[in-house]
Design an enzyme around this catalytic site. Structure first.
Site, short mmCIF file in Angstrom:
data_model
loop_
_atom_site.label_atom_id
_atom_site.label_comp_id
_atom_site.label_asym_id
_atom_site.label_seq_id
_atom_site.Cartn_x
_atom_site.Cartn_y
_atom_site.Cartn_z
N ASP A 283 -1.39 12.33 3.44
CA ASP A 283 -0.84 11.45 2.42
C ASP A 283 -0.33 10.21 3.15
O ASP A 283 0.67 10.26 3.86
CB ASP A 283 0.29 12.19 1.67
N TYR B 182 6.73 15.16 -0.17
CA TYR B 182 7.13 14.64 -1.48
C TYR B 182 7.32 15.80 -2.46
O TYR B 182 6.49 16.71 -2.53
CB TYR B 182 6.05 13.67 -1.98
N ARG C 147 -15.92 8.00 -17.53
CA ARG C 147 -15.25 9.03 -16.73
C ARG C 147 -16.03 9.24 -15.43
O ARG C 147 -15.46 9.39 -14.36
CB ARG C 147 -15.13 10.35 -17.49
N LYS D 35 2.26 2.87 -5.45
CA LYS D 35 3.25 2.32 -4.52
C LYS D 35 2.74 1.01 -3.91
O LYS D 35 2.44 0.09 -4.62
CB LYS D 35 3.58 3.35 -3.45
#
Ligand SMILES: Cc1ncc(COP(=O)(O)O)c(C=O)c1O
Length: 417
Positions: free
Chosen positions: A200, A129, A76, A225
């Site tokens: 973004d 978004y 992690r 994406k």
């Protein structure tokens, strides 16, 4: 390699713990985009000679003595496959630091919530978004963080929304799904001490647009994406050049723990190697699709920043190196026709998401922006006859045939409306 103050092993962004860097900083700075995509953070493994960064599918790392590690102690906090991805993507944005997350939304949270506390205020672009809108409006509001949504294409309106407690300006450009362009340098010029500008950059990718060079402090991506590029992995990244901001993001990444697993990091790293090649193909196909749609009488509007008719074409030319692969359009015939086109296309899959090699069509009204209240969607122009295409890299003749046939098949509905 020592851990940082947060117990978070973060190798230098241009090298990996298990690898011997084969290039100096000066070499790296002069390398081209694709060389960096294929090389940065990806030197051969010094332990085994593996040419390709291995998938370090391990939760933990055995220590030589208590507290004596080879740079990693727990996956992690840090994992060599993830570190390679963070180095690669940071370098593509021209930055030193990257923190990978398990989704674009986890990255959006990392690029915002890391810097905020109760009583802070955020100014965000209003046509952002839907998931980010939901995060700000439905989650942050419960922690005493208020968001004002503005038309960020209007810098005066953006400036007027900034209050003494404004901590973050959140930019998404090109916007989703209308592909409007926000002047990143113009927004960055509104900064004052303590105010962070985050962008973004999912739609443009660092191949076409590098917000840090335009004055932004932080960049985030849904790597789901274009960066991974094959619609087979969900992920996100937050990138900055500022060590103090990076420390806050890294603390958040380790504390919240929304990290990608090694296999997902590997898939994204592999996909991003061909980013430049893919983006050039996406863009060439998107141009052809946009021109094709613009020439049709039964299409009432086409949104693509590469079209001379686009409201922000000149700004896009200045700010971006290319215009990307997303095209939105409105059909004559209303919602019924739009839904029938989306349903009946044969090569464009009816699916949420974008940026993969395969072409997708979606209805923003019900799909990507389904969580946005109806009145707000109408105010933003996201009406039901709007369709968004993620133009893939299949042969353009096949894409145009598919589009043309879907439009022709549904032409009767134009007469009804
Ligand atoms: C512009 C933009 N930002 C963030 C996200 C969220 O990314 P993810 O779905 O990987 O969580 C998306 C997803 O569609 C997006 O389009």
């Amino acid at each position: 390699m020592p851990n940082d103050a947060f117990g978070h092993s973060q190798p230098n962004s241009r090298s990996r713990a298990l690898c011997t860097p084969d290039a100096t900083e000066a070499d790296v700075a002069t390398r081209g985009f694709s060389t960096r995509a294929i090389r940065t953070g990806q030197d051969p493994c010094s332990a085994t000679g593996a040419t390709i960064v291995p998938v370090f599918q391990t939760a933990t790392f055995t220590q030589d003595a208590v507290g004596v590690t080879k740079g990693y102690d727990y996956s992690r906090s840090g994992n060599p496959t993830r570190a390679a991805l963070e180095a690669q993507l940071a370098d593509l944005e021209g930055a030193r630091f990257g923190c990978a997350f398990g989704s674009g939304m986890a990255a959006a949270n990392g690029a915002s919530f890391s810097f905020l506390r109760a009583g802070d205020h955020v100014v965000a672009t209003k046509d952002l978004y839907g998931g980010t809108h939901r995060l700000f409006s439905d989650v942050f509001s419960r922690y005493g963080i208020e968001t004002t949504y503005v038309d960020m294409c209007d810098l005066a309106e953006t400036r007027a929304a900034i209050r003494p407690n404004t901590k973050l300006l959140w930019v998404e450009t090109p916007t989703n799904p209308l592909l409007r362009i926000i002047d990143i340098a113009g927004v960055a010029a509104l900064k004052r001490p303590g105010l962070i500008v985050a962008v973004d950059n999912t739609f443009a990718t660092p191949y076409w647009q590098r917000p840090l060079e335009l004055g932004a402090d932080v960049v985030m991506h849904s790597t789901t994406k274009y960066l991974s590029g094959h619609s087979d992995v969900v992920g996100g990244i937050v990138i900055t050049n500022d060590p103090a901001l990076h420390a806050q993001i890294a603390l958040h990444q380790n504390a919240v723990g929304a990290v990608p697993g090694p296999w997902d990091a590997y898939l994204t790293l592999r996909g991003a190697k061909t980013l430049a090649l893919r983006m050039r193909e996406h863009e060439a196909n998107a141009h052809a699709v946009a021109h094709f749609l613009e020439a049709r009488d039964d299409v009432s509007a086409v949104y693509y920043p590469g079209l001379a008719s686009h409201e922000h074409h000149e700004l896009a030319k200045r700010q971006m190196r290319g215009f990307g692969g997303i095209v939105s359009f409105r059909v004559r015939g209303g919602a019924e026709r739009a839904l029938e086109i989306a349903r009946s296309m044969k090569i464009f899959n009816l699916a949420t998401s974008l940026g993969g090699v395969e072409s997708l069509v979606c209805s923003p009204w019900t799909m990507t922006h389904g969580s946005v209240p109806e009145a707000r969607k109408i105010e933003l122009g996201l009406t039901q006859e709007l369709l968004r295409l993620s133009v893939g890299i299949e042969d353009i003749a096949d894409l145009l045939t598919d589009l043309g046939e879907a439009l022709d098949r549904t032409a009767r509905l134009t007469l009804v409306a």
